[in-house]
Design an enzyme around this catalytic site. Structure first.
Site, PDB file in Angstrom:
ATOM      1  N   GLY A  14     -49.895   0.866  -4.120  1.00 32.31           N
ATOM      2  CA  GLY A  14     -48.643   1.532  -3.746  1.00 32.31           C
ATOM      3  C   GLY A  14     -47.386   0.694  -3.883  1.00 32.31           C
ATOM      4  O   GLY A  14     -46.326   1.097  -3.408  1.00 32.31           O
ATOM      5  N   SER A  20     -40.729  -1.131  -1.755  1.00 39.55           N
ATOM      6  CA  SER A  20     -41.949  -0.442  -1.318  1.00 39.55           C
ATOM      7  C   SER A  20     -42.492  -1.099  -0.051  1.00 39.55           C
ATOM      8  O   SER A  20     -42.539  -2.335   0.049  1.00 39.55           O
ATOM      9  CB  SER A  20     -43.035  -0.530  -2.401  1.00 39.55           C
ATOM     10  N   ILE A  21     -42.966  -0.272   0.889  1.00 39.75           N
ATOM     11  CA  ILE A  21     -43.610  -0.821   2.090  1.00 39.75           C
ATOM     12  C   ILE A  21     -44.807  -1.676   1.654  1.00 39.75           C
ATOM     13  O   ILE A  21     -45.068  -2.727   2.239  1.00 39.75           O
ATOM     14  CB  ILE A  21     -44.026   0.319   3.044  1.00 39.75           C
ATOM     15  N   ASP A  65     -54.089   5.186 -11.221  1.00 38.29           N
ATOM     16  CA  ASP A  65     -53.529   6.448 -10.737  1.00 38.29           C
ATOM     17  C   ASP A  65     -54.647   7.084  -9.913  1.00 38.29           C
ATOM     18  O   ASP A  65     -55.724   7.382 -10.447  1.00 38.29           O
ATOM     19  CB  ASP A  65     -53.150   7.332 -11.935  1.00 38.29           C
ATOM     20  N   VAL A  66     -54.405   7.284  -8.628  1.00 38.88           N
ATOM     21  CA  VAL A  66     -55.483   7.733  -7.732  1.00 38.88           C
ATOM     22  C   VAL A  66     -55.966   9.159  -7.998  1.00 38.88           C
ATOM     23  O   VAL A  66     -56.982   9.576  -7.440  1.00 38.88           O
ATOM     24  CB  VAL A  66     -55.095   7.594  -6.235  1.00 38.88           C
ATOM     25  N   TYR A 156     -39.500  17.570   5.729  1.00 37.84           N
ATOM     26  CA  TYR A 156     -40.740  16.826   5.447  1.00 37.84           C
ATOM     27  C   TYR A 156     -41.853  17.796   5.011  1.00 37.84           C
ATOM     28  O   TYR A 156     -42.721  17.455   4.217  1.00 37.84           O
ATOM     29  CB  TYR A 156     -41.161  15.968   6.647  1.00 37.84           C
ATOM     30  N   LYS A 163     -49.833  14.609   5.712  1.00 38.83           N
ATOM     31  CA  LYS A 163     -50.039  13.459   6.617  1.00 38.83           C
ATOM     32  C   LYS A 163     -50.970  13.839   7.772  1.00 38.83           C
ATOM     33  O   LYS A 163     -51.740  13.000   8.251  1.00 38.83           O
ATOM     34  CB  LYS A 163     -48.705  12.938   7.153  1.00 38.83           C
ATOM     35  N   ILE A 192     -37.851   4.125   6.698  1.00 37.76           N
ATOM     36  CA  ILE A 192     -37.446   2.895   6.006  1.00 37.76           C
ATOM     37  C   ILE A 192     -36.863   3.317   4.660  1.00 37.76           C
ATOM     38  O   ILE A 192     -37.436   4.177   3.982  1.00 37.76           O
ATOM     39  CB  ILE A 192     -38.674   1.972   5.796  1.00 37.76           C
ATOM     40  N   THR A 194     -36.832   3.316   1.348  1.00 43.40           N
ATOM     41  CA  THR A 194     -37.561   2.983   0.121  1.00 43.40           C
ATOM     42  C   THR A 194     -37.198   4.044  -0.919  1.00 43.40           C
ATOM     43  O   THR A 194     -36.491   5.005  -0.598  1.00 43.40           O
ATOM     44  CB  THR A 194     -39.077   3.046   0.370  1.00 43.40           C
ATOM     45  N   SER A 196     -39.026   6.377  -1.897  1.00 46.18           N
ATOM     46  CA  SER A 196     -39.537   7.662  -1.400  1.00 46.18           C
ATOM     47  C   SER A 196     -38.695   8.242  -0.273  1.00 46.18           C
ATOM     48  O   SER A 196     -38.910   9.381   0.129  1.00 46.18           O
ATOM     49  CB  SER A 196     -40.979   7.502  -0.908  1.00 46.18           C
TER      50      SER A 196
HETATM   51  P1  NAD Z   1     -42.648   3.987  -2.445  1.00 47.98           P
HETATM   52  O1  NAD Z   1     -42.051   5.053  -3.301  1.00 47.98           O
HETATM   53  O2  NAD Z   1     -42.215   2.605  -2.668  1.00 47.98           O
HETATM   54  O3  NAD Z   1     -44.251   4.056  -2.491  1.00 47.98           O
HETATM   55  C1  NAD Z   1     -44.970   5.217  -2.813  1.00 47.98           C
HETATM   56  C2  NAD Z   1     -46.040   4.781  -3.798  1.00 47.98           C
HETATM   57  O4  NAD Z   1     -46.943   5.834  -4.086  1.00 47.98           O
HETATM   58  C3  NAD Z   1     -45.447   4.312  -5.157  1.00 47.98           C
HETATM   59  O5  NAD Z   1     -45.854   3.002  -5.426  1.00 47.98           O
HETATM   60  C4  NAD Z   1     -46.073   5.282  -6.140  1.00 47.98           C
HETATM   61  O6  NAD Z   1     -46.342   4.706  -7.402  1.00 47.98           O
HETATM   62  C5  NAD Z   1     -47.362   5.620  -5.409  1.00 47.98           C
HETATM   63  N1  NAD Z   1     -48.043   6.809  -5.964  1.00 47.98           N
HETATM   64  C6  NAD Z   1     -47.602   8.086  -5.980  1.00 47.98           C
HETATM   65  N2  NAD Z   1     -48.491   8.857  -6.651  1.00 47.98           N
HETATM   66  C7  NAD Z   1     -49.508   8.040  -7.046  1.00 47.98           C
HETATM   67  C8  NAD Z   1     -50.707   8.226  -7.792  1.00 47.98           C
HETATM   68  N3  NAD Z   1     -51.051   9.432  -8.277  1.00 47.98           N
HETATM   69  N4  NAD Z   1     -51.513   7.152  -8.006  1.00 47.98           N
HETATM   70  C9  NAD Z   1     -51.180   5.930  -7.541  1.00 47.98           C
HETATM   71  N5  NAD Z   1     -50.042   5.685  -6.841  1.00 47.98           N
HETATM   72  C10 NAD Z   1     -49.220   6.729  -6.597  1.00 47.98           C
HETATM   73  O7  NAD Z   1     -42.302   4.473  -0.951  1.00 47.98           O
HETATM   74  P2  NAD Z   1     -42.819   3.942   0.474  1.00 47.98           P
HETATM   75  O8  NAD Z   1     -41.837   4.470   1.437  1.00 47.98           O
HETATM   76  O9  NAD Z   1     -43.125   2.520   0.403  1.00 47.98           O
HETATM   77  O10 NAD Z   1     -44.170   4.797   0.682  1.00 47.98           O
HETATM   78  C11 NAD Z   1     -45.435   4.205   0.922  1.00 47.98           C
HETATM   79  C12 NAD Z   1     -46.196   4.982   1.995  1.00 47.98           C
HETATM   80  O11 NAD Z   1     -45.505   4.834   3.237  1.00 47.98           O
HETATM   81  C13 NAD Z   1     -46.297   6.476   1.744  1.00 47.98           C
HETATM   82  O12 NAD Z   1     -47.585   6.922   2.137  1.00 47.98           O
HETATM   83  C14 NAD Z   1     -45.254   7.057   2.672  1.00 47.98           C
HETATM   84  O13 NAD Z   1     -45.563   8.378   3.036  1.00 47.98           O
HETATM   85  C15 NAD Z   1     -45.405   6.110   3.833  1.00 47.98           C
HETATM   86  N6  NAD Z   1     -44.294   6.112   4.792  1.00 47.98           N
HETATM   87  C16 NAD Z   1     -43.020   5.880   4.372  1.00 47.98           C
HETATM   88  C17 NAD Z   1     -41.970   5.871   5.307  1.00 47.98           C
HETATM   89  C18 NAD Z   1     -40.544   5.645   4.891  1.00 47.98           C
HETATM   90  O14 NAD Z   1     -39.643   6.006   5.654  1.00 47.98           O
HETATM   91  N7  NAD Z   1     -40.277   5.047   3.740  1.00 47.98           N
HETATM   92  C19 NAD Z   1     -42.258   6.104   6.683  1.00 47.98           C
HETATM   93  C20 NAD Z   1     -43.577   6.313   7.062  1.00 47.98           C
HETATM   94  C21 NAD Z   1     -44.591   6.311   6.116  1.00 47.98           C
HETATM   95  C1  IMJ Z   2     -39.332  12.562   2.974  1.00 45.08           C
HETATM   96  C2  IMJ Z   2     -38.915  13.893   2.848  1.00 45.08           C
HETATM   97  C3  IMJ Z   2     -38.192  14.523   3.843  1.00 45.08           C
HETATM   98  C4  IMJ Z   2     -37.853  13.857   4.996  1.00 45.08           C
HETATM   99  C5  IMJ Z   2     -38.251  12.535   5.126  1.00 45.08           C
HETATM  100  C6  IMJ Z   2     -38.996  11.879   4.120  1.00 45.08           C
HETATM  101  N1  IMJ Z   2     -38.051  11.622   6.138  1.00 45.08           N
HETATM  102  C7  IMJ Z   2     -38.635  10.440   5.815  1.00 45.08           C
HETATM  103  C8  IMJ Z   2     -39.221  10.548   4.547  1.00 45.08           C
HETATM  104  C9  IMJ Z   2     -37.288  11.911   7.368  1.00 45.08           C
HETATM  105  C10 IMJ Z   2     -38.662   9.234   6.676  1.00 45.08           C
HETATM  106  C11 IMJ Z   2     -39.972   9.474   3.782  1.00 45.08           C
HETATM  107  N2  IMJ Z   2     -41.433   9.590   3.994  1.00 45.08           N
HETATM  108  C12 IMJ Z   2     -41.929   9.312   5.349  1.00 45.08           C
HETATM  109  C13 IMJ Z   2     -42.342   9.962   3.010  1.00 45.08           C
HETATM  110  O1  IMJ Z   2     -43.537  10.015   3.289  1.00 45.08           O
HETATM  111  C14 IMJ Z   2     -41.886  10.336   1.664  1.00 45.08           C
HETATM  112  C15 IMJ Z   2     -42.718  10.927   0.767  1.00 45.08           C
HETATM  113  C16 IMJ Z   2     -42.309  11.440  -0.503  1.00 45.08           C
HETATM  114  C17 IMJ Z   2     -41.012  11.295  -1.015  1.00 45.08           C
HETATM  115  C18 IMJ Z   2     -40.694  11.850  -2.258  1.00 45.08           C
HETATM  116  C19 IMJ Z   2     -39.311  11.776  -2.850  1.00 45.08           C
HETATM  117  C20 IMJ Z   2     -39.293  11.943  -4.347  1.00 45.08           C
HETATM  118  C21 IMJ Z   2     -40.306  12.925  -4.867  1.00 45.08           C
HETATM  119  N3  IMJ Z   2     -41.451  13.131  -4.174  1.00 45.08           N
HETATM  120  C22 IMJ Z   2     -41.727  12.552  -2.953  1.00 45.08           C
HETATM  121  N4  IMJ Z   2     -42.955  12.679  -2.440  1.00 45.08           N
HETATM  122  C23 IMJ Z   2     -43.247  12.138  -1.238  1.00 45.08           C
HETATM  123  O2  IMJ Z   2     -40.110  13.499  -5.954  1.00 45.08           O
END
Ligand code: NAD
Ligand code: IMJ
Length: 256
Positions: A14, A20-21, A65-66, A156, A163, A192, A194, A196
């Site tokens: 990821g 990225s986290i 790619d998962v 969301y 989730k 956070i 990122t 996403s």
């Molecule tokens: P990010 O975009 O940096 O990471 C998401 C990752 O998912 C990317 O590296 C992308 O390549 C990978 N991915 C998507 N489809 C894939 C596939 N088919 N095969 C392999 N990899 C794939 O964003 P992030 O915020 O670091 O997200 C990482 C995790 O943290 C996610 O599960 C997200 O839901 C979770 N999360 C994010 C937040 C936030 O606010 N950013 C909060 C809580 C949880």
């Molecule tokens: C994502 C969407 C809506 C509200 C959201 C988020 N909030 C937070 C997130 C409040 C914190 C980020 N998050 C926790 C995620 O899990 C994001 C997942 C995600 C984000 C994208 C953006 C671009 C895209 N597809 C995505 N799929 C998953 O095309």
């Protein structure tokens, strides 16, 4: 460095970029002495993740790619070359179609619903099934989740449902893999910025409001999410499985 992961081999899925986290987690793992393997999602990401892997002193950077079973199978084969045993796996992956994160939830179509489930929840099951046989000494599988699994968070939508599914997968996997000393947990991170999260409407404003209400009166730092994953992946976490650990400055306890 306190060496909490010395002698352990860890796989982190990821990392897309520095924000990225998963990058913060990988960095904390290396700090704690782990031998690190990273994956990237397809050729488009290869160069970036290889460069990040070099900075982190990762021993291998592999394609995965998962959603592609053959790439998961190959990942297990390639990992064997790095180390006979695998100790920690971090799943930091989610995806839903952009329109499903902006349109009303009621409009979610079947394809978008299934895509979010496949990438964001089922992939944990596929990863666990493929890699558990390599975790011969036991170990830890940790995934990332968000509060939108149990509370309605604007936009969301389909990701919240994915989730909820992911967190249930954590419990069922933990129950089945426990006897082989493999623990499975989720870390629920506060918002956070990122890649996403950046696309989310009003994110900056929402994060300011959230920081003012959270017990710690601030937002979540990815480094503290990473340290929680270190804890769960290390021997310190040996009694914890099937859990969702909130690393969110305390936000989720608040009722108002
Ligand atoms: P990010 O975009 O940096 O990471 C998401 C990752 O998912 C990317 O590296 C992308 O390549 C990978 N991915 C998507 N489809 C894939 C596939 N088919 N095969 C392999 N990899 C794939 O964003 P992030 O915020 O670091 O997200 C990482 C995790 O943290 C996610 O599960 C997200 O839901 C979770 N999360 C994010 C937040 C936030 O606010 N950013 C909060 C809580 C949880
Ligand atoms: C994502 C969407 C809506 C509200 C959201 C988020 N909030 C937070 C997130 C409040 C914190 C980020 N998050 C926790 C995620 O899990 C994001 C997942 C995600 C984000 C994208 C953006 C671009 C895209 N597809 C995505 N799929 C998953 O095309």
């Amino acid at each position: 460095m306190s060496g909490l992961l010395l002698g352990k081999t860890a796989l982190v899925l990821g990392v897309a970029n520095r924000w990225s986290i998963a990058y913060s987690i990988a960095s904390a793992f290396v700090r704690e002495g782990a031998q690190l393997v990273l994956t990237f999602q397809g050729e488009r990401q290869r160069q970036t993740v290889e460069e990040l892997g070099q900075d982190l002193k990762a021993v291998r950077v592999l394609n995965c790619d998962v959603t592609k079973p053959e790439e998961l199978t190959q990942l297990a084969v390639d990992l064997k070359e790095v180390s006979p045993t695998l100790d920690a796996v971090v799943h930091s992956i989610a995806f839903a179609n952009k329109e499903d994160l902006t349109n009303p939830f009621l409009q979610t179509g079947r394809d978008g619903f299934l895509l979010a489930q496949e990438v964001s929840a089922y992939s944990l099951v596929a990863v666990a099934r493929t890699l558990a046989p390599s975790m011969t000494e036991g170990g830890a599988i940790t995934t990332l989740t968000y509060l939108g699994s149990t509370r309605v968070i604007p936009n969301y939508n389909v990701m919240g449902v994915a989730k909820a599914s992911l967190e249930a997968c954590v419990r069922y996997l933990a129950a089945e893999l426990g006897p082989t000393k493999i623990r499975v947990n989720a870390v629920s991170a506060g918002p956070i910025k990122t890649a996403s999260a950046r696309a989310v409407k009003d994110m900056t404003k929402n994060m300011e409001g959230l920081a003012s209400r959270a017990p710690l009166r601030r937002n979540t730092d990815p480094a503290e999410v990473a340290d929680a994953v270190v804890f769960l992946s290390s021997d310190l976490g040996r009694g914890v499985t099937g859990n969702t650990l909130f690393v969110d400055a305390g936000y989720q306890i608040m009722g108002a």
